[in-house]
Scaffold this active site. Structure first.
Site, mmCIF file in Angstrom:
data_model
loop_
_atom_site.group_PDB
_atom_site.id
_atom_site.type_symbol
_atom_site.label_atom_id
_atom_site.label_comp_id
_atom_site.label_asym_id
_atom_site.label_seq_id
_atom_site.Cartn_x
_atom_site.Cartn_y
_atom_site.Cartn_z
ATOM 1 N N CYS A 28 0.659 -1.090 -0.029
ATOM 2 C CA CYS A 28 -0.008 0.098 -0.003
ATOM 3 C C CYS A 28 0.774 1.288 -0.076
ATOM 4 O O CYS A 28 2.003 1.011 0.634
ATOM 5 C CB CYS A 28 -1.114 -0.134 1.108
ATOM 6 S SG CYS A 28 -0.577 1.058 2.453
ATOM 7 N N CYS A 72 1.736 3.306 3.314
ATOM 8 C CA CYS A 72 2.383 1.986 4.043
ATOM 9 C C CYS A 72 3.853 2.181 3.676
ATOM 10 O O CYS A 72 5.048 2.311 4.514
ATOM 11 C CB CYS A 72 1.706 0.780 4.081
ATOM 12 S SG CYS A 72 0.002 0.765 4.256
#
Ligand SMILES: [Zn+2]
Ligand SMILES: [Zn+2]
Length: 427
Positions: free
Chosen positions: A64, A67
């Site tokens: 992600c 992230c």
């Protein structure tokens, strides 16, 4: 990669403050609202708590985007705060049970635990390093290992500025070269400038100026004999100085300017042409005239702009509500400092030790106010700032983090931004 149905990625979109994109249907959000701190005892923390330390747990996924942007920050924190705080990452796509265990519905989510494993705070989405450190402080958890917060504060000048007032530039505080002095003489005001360029910065800082009326107040210095001459009728030799910075020489007559041109190359221009050239490049935050050579580079979207000072360059993120990238020079050595922002926070800082100086002065009411764009700076470290201050004994202000400088700008209202750096509006 299979995505658990309950987990949502907090996606950060350029141009928006923050957008939460729900990728999969999310049943009942109120059951465990991830933005609310849930006070639970963290079993994992308790078991490996041989040394009782505060812990930062980041729940995300390696694929992600926000992230991924957290990863280097977590790595840095892990190194810098080894022995003072634990930093852990759990991939909730690879380890679905972990996501359930912590009641995480959005990624990335950061959970702050005290040394006893008690949850103190949760944050979802990208969280910058400085903001994480500020959060620990706000939560009252000392992860500094007892080190007092560093930072230079200078509230009183080390030595007073003894230069005669009429030899100090009204705009930049530099000592005026008598050969390039410009003077504004109105009914109520009289200001001296080190060079016509500083006059144009002043002009671009006026609130709704009457251009013709302002122009009538300006005199420039004849390069040949040092006499003051009206700006509108003078001739100007516009040349290039060192480092590509423009130089302006004024002459009472076109003949004198042409004569100078033979030994010092440059373009002969009128006041109006000079003014147009000088006002072409503006600060993307406060709209003041700048020379690109003196300014910070600011990238926003596919546009390259300028911030007239380091603090103004951070202000571009607030003015445009956009993520930006800044290239600023260390005030002492000129070393490059790179700052990237994400949703009004610092996403990356190079070098990581870089700090800001917030030049302040005491206003008539005793309150501290900004000392103006010329008194601000970024430095690669505190040593450089100290050396820079040593050479400026009259300077007052305080050291702040670059994250703090950005956060101060992000708090400005649209009205404050519209008035930014206009003369008299700092207060
Ligand atoms: Zn000046
Ligand atoms: Zn500016």
């Amino acid at each position: 990669m299979k995505t658990p149905a309950r987990i949502v990625i907090v996606l950060l979109v350029v141009g928006a403050a923050a957008a939460t994109i729900i990728l999969k249907g999310n049943k009942s959000r109120d059951a465990a609202n991830p933005t609310t701190a849930v006070v639970t005892s963290d079993a994992a923390a308790a078991t490996d708590a041989t040394a009782k330390l505060p812990k930062l747990l980041d729940l995300g996924a390696t694929k992600c985007i926000p992230c991924k942007m957290m990863a280097p920050i977590l790595e840095e924190l892990k190194k810098e705060y080894a022995g003072k705080m634990k930093v852990e990452f759990i991939d909730v796509w690879q380890n679905e049970d972990a996501g359930k265990k912590y009641g995480v519905e959005m990624i990335p989510t950061q959970i702050f635990y005290d040394a006893n494993g008690k949850e103190l705070f949760r944050h979802t989405g990208f969280f910058g390093k400085e903001d994480i450190l500020a959060k620990w402080k706000e939560l009252g958890v000392d992860i500094s290992g007892g080190k007092p917060a560093a930072g230079i504060v200078r509230e009183t000048p080390v030595a007073a500025d003894t230069r005669p007032r009429d030899s100090v530039c009204f705009m930049c505080d530099g000592t005026i070269d008598p050969k390039t002095k410009a003077l504004v003489k109105g009914q109520a005001e009289q200001h001296a400038f080190c060079a016509p360029h500083c006059y144009f910065i002043y002009f671009s800082s006026l609130v709704n100026p009457d251009a013709k009326a302002e122009e009538a107040k300006v005199s420039v210095t004849d390069w040949e004999n040092g006499n003051l001459v009206p700006s509108a009728t003078a001739s100007y030799l516009y040349g290039m100085g060192t480092k590509g910075r423009a130089t302006i020489k004024a002459f009472a007559t076109g003949e004198a300017a042409t004569k100078e041109q033979q030994s010092a190359p440059g373009n002969l221009v009128t006041w109006d042409v000079l003014k147009a050239k000088e006002l072409t490049t503006r600060c993307a935050f406060c709209d003041r005239a700048v020379y690109p050579e003196d300014a910070c580079g600011v990238e926003f979207g596919s546009t390259h702009g300028h911030g007239c000072c380091t603090h103004c360059s951070l202000g571009v993120a607030a003015r445009l509500k956009q993520d930006i990238e800044i290239e600023a020079k260390d005030g002492l050595t000129g070393e490059m400092i790179r700052v990237k922002t994400l949703d009004g926070q610092i996403a990356s800082l190079e070098p990581g030790t870089a700090i800001a100086w917030f030049g302040q002065k005491k206003g008539p009411d005793g309150k501290w106010v900004s000392a103006g764009c010329f008194k601000q700076g970024f430095f690669v470290n505190e040593t450089n700032l100290q050396k820079w201050l040593d050479a400026r004994p009259a300077m007052t202000g305080r050291q702040i983090t670059i994250a703090q400088a950005l956060s101060d700008k992000m708090k400005l209202s649209p009205e404050q931004i519209a008035k930014a750096c206009k003369l008299g509006e700092c207060k």
